[in-house]
Design a protein around this motif. Structure first.
Motif, PDB file in Angstrom:
ATOM      1  N   HIS A 140       0.813  -1.213   0.000  1.00 14.58           N
ATOM      2  CA  HIS A 140       0.000   0.000   0.000  1.00 14.58           C
ATOM      3  C   HIS A 140       0.847   1.264   0.000  1.00 14.58           C
ATOM      4  O   HIS A 140       0.336   2.353  -0.230  1.00 14.58           O
ATOM      5  CB  HIS A 140      -0.948   0.001   1.212  1.00 14.58           C
ATOM      6  N   VAL A 141       2.156   1.125   0.259  1.00 12.92           N
ATOM      7  CA  VAL A 141       3.022   2.311   0.250  1.00 12.92           C
ATOM      8  C   VAL A 141       3.948   2.338  -0.962  1.00 12.92           C
ATOM      9  O   VAL A 141       4.712   3.284  -1.125  1.00 12.92           O
ATOM     10  CB  VAL A 141       3.880   2.380   1.541  1.00 12.92           C
ATOM     11  N   SER A 142       3.884   1.323  -1.807  1.00 16.05           N
ATOM     12  CA  SER A 142       4.818   1.283  -2.939  1.00 16.05           C
ATOM     13  C   SER A 142       4.539   2.375  -3.963  1.00 16.05           C
ATOM     14  O   SER A 142       5.391   2.694  -4.790  1.00 16.05           O
ATOM     15  CB  SER A 142       4.773  -0.094  -3.627  1.00 16.05           C
ATOM     16  N   GLY A 143       3.329   2.944  -3.925  1.00 12.85           N
ATOM     17  CA  GLY A 143       3.011   4.022  -4.857  1.00 12.85           C
ATOM     18  C   GLY A 143       3.571   5.368  -4.455  1.00 12.85           C
ATOM     19  O   GLY A 143       3.500   6.330  -5.225  1.00 12.85           O
ATOM     20  N   VAL A 144       4.144   5.479  -3.263  1.00  8.51           N
ATOM     21  CA  VAL A 144       4.759   6.731  -2.806  1.00  8.51           C
ATOM     22  C   VAL A 144       6.242   6.657  -3.139  1.00  8.51           C
ATOM     23  O   VAL A 144       7.014   5.986  -2.460  1.00  8.51           O
ATOM     24  CB  VAL A 144       4.557   6.937  -1.296  1.00  8.51           C
TER      25      VAL A 144
END
Length: 361
Positions: A204-208
């Motif tokens: 869920h944080v790989s897009g940041v």
């Protein structure tokens, strides 16, 4: 000590006291010796010019992130390091006179200091960004040295481009949404839902990341719909979707090869007209330069601008209300022995300082 050794010491001391000052004859057409920089050639041993604590442009170090209650020297412009992803020694205030303008922005009204690096963990990017958010909040809340200005400006030295997100959050707290002039070979407005899923496996944080931070900044309301890319040339993930999303995020674009059509002055005019009348944040990814001029970066793209072209474009932005800036994606470990990339980045920072000093808000 033997008598002969004593005589040698006395002879050496006597010769030292009798040594005459060496004066070079005047050069043709120059009536007397020219003073290059006051104090630069003096036999000063109180500080080292090539060792010890390294700060940008040999500026004074200030512990900007000192604990609450501890006195911190006031400043107007802060250089803040953001070592996020796991700055030159020649420039100095006394040697900062421009051959083009005759000005020295390091010795103007602004008290400029180096705050060192923000302490960021390398174990968790989400925690590191929170630490950088906090560092920006602390530094930007310090007292300004100038009586006419209340908020110090920050020039961040990254670190990968994700660090600009923290800088824009800090800028928003003081000046509201800003127009971003984004010098880069990549768009960096990619949709996190798209780019994040390219990672296998993804979380869920790989897009940041350094390719989505401008999209996130738009979603958070940090930037205006009067922002501008400059130097874009890298391939896209989706040929139409990426461009539509980029426009939705508030950006127009100057491509790298547009400089062949419009020239430096034409590029500068397009940037100025886009952000005119707004607060401006300038972000420079060093890969906006061609790899021939900046090899030390993580995502090089051929066909970029030269260092001279970039500096000329930056100088042409004088008069804009620049409230913050950064230079990112410099990876010294990839540089050549001549430190081509590091020298280019240092000169870009000097240009950014000049924009802030010459047009204070």
């Amino acid at each position: 000590m033997s008598f002969r050794s004593l005589l040698s010491v006395i002879s050496f001391l006597s010769a030292s006291m009798d040594a005459r000052e060496i004066t070079f004859p005047p050069v043709s057409r120059y009536p007397s010796q020219q003073i290059i920089s006051q104090g630069y050639n003096e036999p000063d041993i109180t500080q080292s010019k090539f060792a010890g604590l390294t700060t940008y442009a040999n500026l004074p170090y200030v512990h900007c992130l000192a604990p609450e209650g501890q006195d911190v020297e006031a400043f107007d412009i802060a250089i803040l390091g953001a070592p996020f992803d796991t700055g030159s020694r020649r420039i100095s205030p006394g040697m900062g006179w421009s051959i083009y303008t005759g000005e020295n922005v390091l010795l103007d009204w602004a008290k400029i200091v180096d705050c060192g690096d923000a302490p960021l963990t390398f174990l968790d990017n989400t925690v590191a960004l929170k630490q950088l958010d906090r560092a920006h909040k602390i530094v930007s809340s310090r007292d300004a040295h100038s009586n006419e200005r209340t908020t110090p400006r920050i020039i961040t030295l990254g670190g990968d481009h994700t660090t600009t997100l923290s800088a824009l959050r800090s800028t928003y707290q003081h000046w509201g949404a800003v127009s971003v002039i984004h010098f880069d070979s990549h768009l960096d407005t990619w949709d996190p839902k798209v780019l994040g899923k390219l990672e296998r496996p993804h979380s869920h944080v790989s897009g940041v990341n350094h390719g989505t931070f401008l999209h996130i900044a738009h979603e958070e309301g940090l930037i205006r719909n009067t922002s501008m890319h400059a130097g874009i040339r890298a391939p896209m993930v989706r040929p139409k979707g990426d461009l539509r999303n980029d426009v939705r995020c508030g950006f127009a674009m100057v491509k790298a090869r547009d400089i062949d059509r419009y020239g430096v002055s034409g590029i500068t005019e397009r940037l100025r007209s886009r952000v005119s009348g707004t607060k401006v944040y300038i972000s420079v990814d060093i890969d906006v330069l061609d790899p021939a001029f900046a090899p030390a970066t993580g995502t090089s793209e051929v066909g970029g601008w030269s260092t001279r072209e970039l500096l000329s474009i930056l100088d042409g932005l004088e008069g804009l209300d620049v409230v913050g800036a950064d230079v990112v994606e410099v990876a010294p470990v990839y540089d050549n022995p001549g430190e081509t990339t590091v020298l280019a980045a240092a000169e870009v920072v000097l240009s950014l300082i000049g924009l802030i000093v010459k047009t204070p808000s």
